[in-house]
Design a protein around this motif. Sequence first.
Motif, mmCIF file in Angstrom:
data_model
loop_
_atom_site.group_PDB
_atom_site.id
_atom_site.type_symbol
_atom_site.label_atom_id
_atom_site.label_comp_id
_atom_site.label_asym_id
_atom_site.label_seq_id
_atom_site.Cartn_x
_atom_site.Cartn_y
_atom_site.Cartn_z
ATOM 1 N N LEU A 20 0.902 -1.238 0.232
ATOM 2 C CA LEU A 20 -0.012 0.009 -0.146
ATOM 3 C C LEU A 20 0.809 1.453 -0.096
ATOM 4 N N GLU A 21 1.880 1.309 0.704
ATOM 5 C CA GLU A 21 2.727 2.394 0.950
ATOM 6 C C GLU A 21 3.551 2.704 -0.546
ATOM 7 N N VAL A 22 3.985 1.419 -1.226
ATOM 8 C CA VAL A 22 4.407 1.636 -2.543
ATOM 9 C C VAL A 22 3.485 2.170 -3.678
ATOM 10 N N HIS A 23 2.221 1.537 -3.607
ATOM 11 C CA HIS A 23 1.311 2.120 -4.402
ATOM 12 C C HIS A 23 0.942 3.585 -4.142
ATOM 13 N N LYS A 24 0.833 4.022 -2.708
ATOM 14 C CA LYS A 24 0.550 5.226 -2.767
ATOM 15 C C LYS A 24 1.602 6.317 -3.216
ATOM 16 N N GLU A 25 2.647 5.933 -3.151
ATOM 17 C CA GLU A 25 4.054 6.837 -3.743
ATOM 18 C C GLU A 25 4.066 6.760 -5.190
ATOM 19 N N MET A 26 4.025 5.488 -5.808
ATOM 20 C CA MET A 26 4.036 5.282 -7.104
ATOM 21 C C MET A 26 2.900 5.569 -8.007
ATOM 22 N N GLY A 27 1.787 5.298 -7.531
ATOM 23 C CA GLY A 27 0.384 5.176 -8.168
ATOM 24 C C GLY A 27 0.095 3.880 -9.142
ATOM 25 N N SER A 28 -0.454 3.862 -10.022
ATOM 26 C CA SER A 28 -0.823 2.741 -10.858
ATOM 27 C C SER A 28 -0.458 3.150 -12.253
ATOM 28 N N GLY A 29 -0.033 1.903 -13.129
ATOM 29 C CA GLY A 29 0.119 2.154 -14.280
ATOM 30 C C GLY A 29 1.620 1.820 -14.765
ATOM 31 N N LEU A 30 2.454 1.567 -13.852
ATOM 32 C CA LEU A 30 3.689 1.361 -14.096
ATOM 33 C C LEU A 30 4.095 -0.267 -14.611
ATOM 34 N N TYR A 31 5.310 -0.561 -15.022
ATOM 35 C CA TYR A 31 5.618 -1.907 -15.255
ATOM 36 C C TYR A 31 5.670 -2.781 -13.908
ATOM 37 N N GLU A 32 5.455 -3.993 -13.975
ATOM 38 C CA GLU A 32 5.705 -4.885 -12.730
ATOM 39 C C GLU A 32 7.006 -4.969 -12.168
ATOM 40 N N ALA A 33 8.130 -4.712 -12.907
ATOM 41 C CA ALA A 33 9.551 -4.654 -12.534
ATOM 42 C C ALA A 33 9.814 -3.620 -11.528
ATOM 43 N N ILE A 34 9.131 -2.165 -11.970
ATOM 44 C CA ILE A 34 9.412 -1.287 -11.159
ATOM 45 C C ILE A 34 8.609 -1.476 -9.792
ATOM 46 N N TYR A 35 7.377 -1.870 -9.594
ATOM 47 C CA TYR A 35 6.769 -2.223 -8.326
ATOM 48 C C TYR A 35 7.480 -3.321 -7.743
ATOM 49 N N GLU A 36 8.015 -4.306 -8.366
ATOM 50 C CA GLU A 36 8.910 -5.248 -7.393
ATOM 51 C C GLU A 36 10.044 -4.543 -6.880
ATOM 52 N N LYS A 37 10.843 -3.687 -7.781
ATOM 53 C CA LYS A 37 12.192 -3.183 -7.216
ATOM 54 C C LYS A 37 11.592 -2.261 -5.779
ATOM 55 N N CYS A 38 10.427 -1.438 -5.859
ATOM 56 C CA CYS A 38 10.046 -0.465 -4.984
ATOM 57 C C CYS A 38 9.678 -1.180 -3.864
ATOM 58 N N LEU A 39 8.711 -2.380 -4.057
ATOM 59 C CA LEU A 39 8.549 -3.325 -2.979
ATOM 60 C C LEU A 39 9.438 -3.774 -2.151
ATOM 61 N N MET A 40 10.680 -4.076 -2.872
ATOM 62 C CA MET A 40 11.876 -4.821 -2.334
ATOM 63 C C MET A 40 12.578 -3.962 -1.348
ATOM 64 N N ARG A 41 12.481 -2.631 -1.709
ATOM 65 C CA ARG A 41 13.259 -1.360 -1.235
ATOM 66 C C ARG A 41 12.148 -1.170 0.016
ATOM 67 N N GLU A 42 10.992 -1.208 -0.065
ATOM 68 C CA GLU A 42 9.928 -0.938 1.134
ATOM 69 C C GLU A 42 10.105 -1.922 2.080
ATOM 70 N N LEU A 43 10.196 -3.495 1.815
ATOM 71 C CA LEU A 43 10.454 -4.490 2.751
ATOM 72 C C LEU A 43 11.783 -4.315 3.361
ATOM 73 N N GLU A 44 12.935 -3.776 2.615
ATOM 74 C CA GLU A 44 13.851 -3.612 3.383
ATOM 75 C C GLU A 44 13.927 -2.580 4.475
ATOM 76 N N LEU A 45 13.334 -1.418 4.217
ATOM 77 C CA LEU A 45 13.163 -0.466 5.198
ATOM 78 C C LEU A 45 12.369 -0.870 6.165
ATOM 79 N N GLN A 46 11.499 -1.658 6.132
ATOM 80 C CA GLN A 46 10.674 -2.016 7.367
ATOM 81 C C GLN A 46 11.168 -3.346 7.980
ATOM 82 N N GLY A 47 12.692 -3.651 7.429
ATOM 83 C CA GLY A 47 13.124 -4.652 8.022
ATOM 84 C C GLY A 47 12.654 -6.092 7.987
ATOM 85 N N ILE A 48 11.880 -6.257 6.834
ATOM 86 C CA ILE A 48 11.061 -7.609 6.199
ATOM 87 C C ILE A 48 11.939 -8.312 5.441
ATOM 88 N N PRO A 49 12.497 -9.423 5.743
ATOM 89 C CA PRO A 49 13.466 -10.050 5.041
ATOM 90 C C PRO A 49 12.724 -10.860 3.571
#
Length: 133
Positions: A20-49
């Motif tokens: 939800l945080e990634v979606h709030k920041e990035m919105g919809s309509g981008l490629y899956e690969a971009i969401y994947e990279k952003c989600l991986m970064r968000e998970l890292e920031l939240q300490g989720i392996p």
Amino acid sequence: MHPLYEKANALSYKVIGAALEVHKEMGSGLYEAIYEKCLMRELELQGIPAKNQVVVPVEYKGYAFEEPLRLDVIVDDCLILELKSVEVVMPAHKAKLLAYMKLMNIPLGLVINHHEPILKNGISRMILQGADQ
């Protein structure tokens, strides 16, 4: 009950929050690969392996081999994420996630479709048969 189910279930709520945080920041309509990279970064920031683009091993009657099967994200070795950015999540997308869950004996998975204007409408929760009992 699957030994990893409760852990995966608890993590699923945190992962949905991160998505939800990634979606709030990035919105919809981008490629899956971009969401994947952003989600991986968000998970890292939240300490989720989590690991992304993990090879899915295939075994048939004692014969193990690697096909070009790669899952999008696995969280703490107990929750698989299938990320999408499509107009409609098709049954084949859910079937693919369930197949990965079965091959890797993972109890829980989420299909997250970032194409939806309201992300909660694009999240499907999948449970490996019998894992929650």
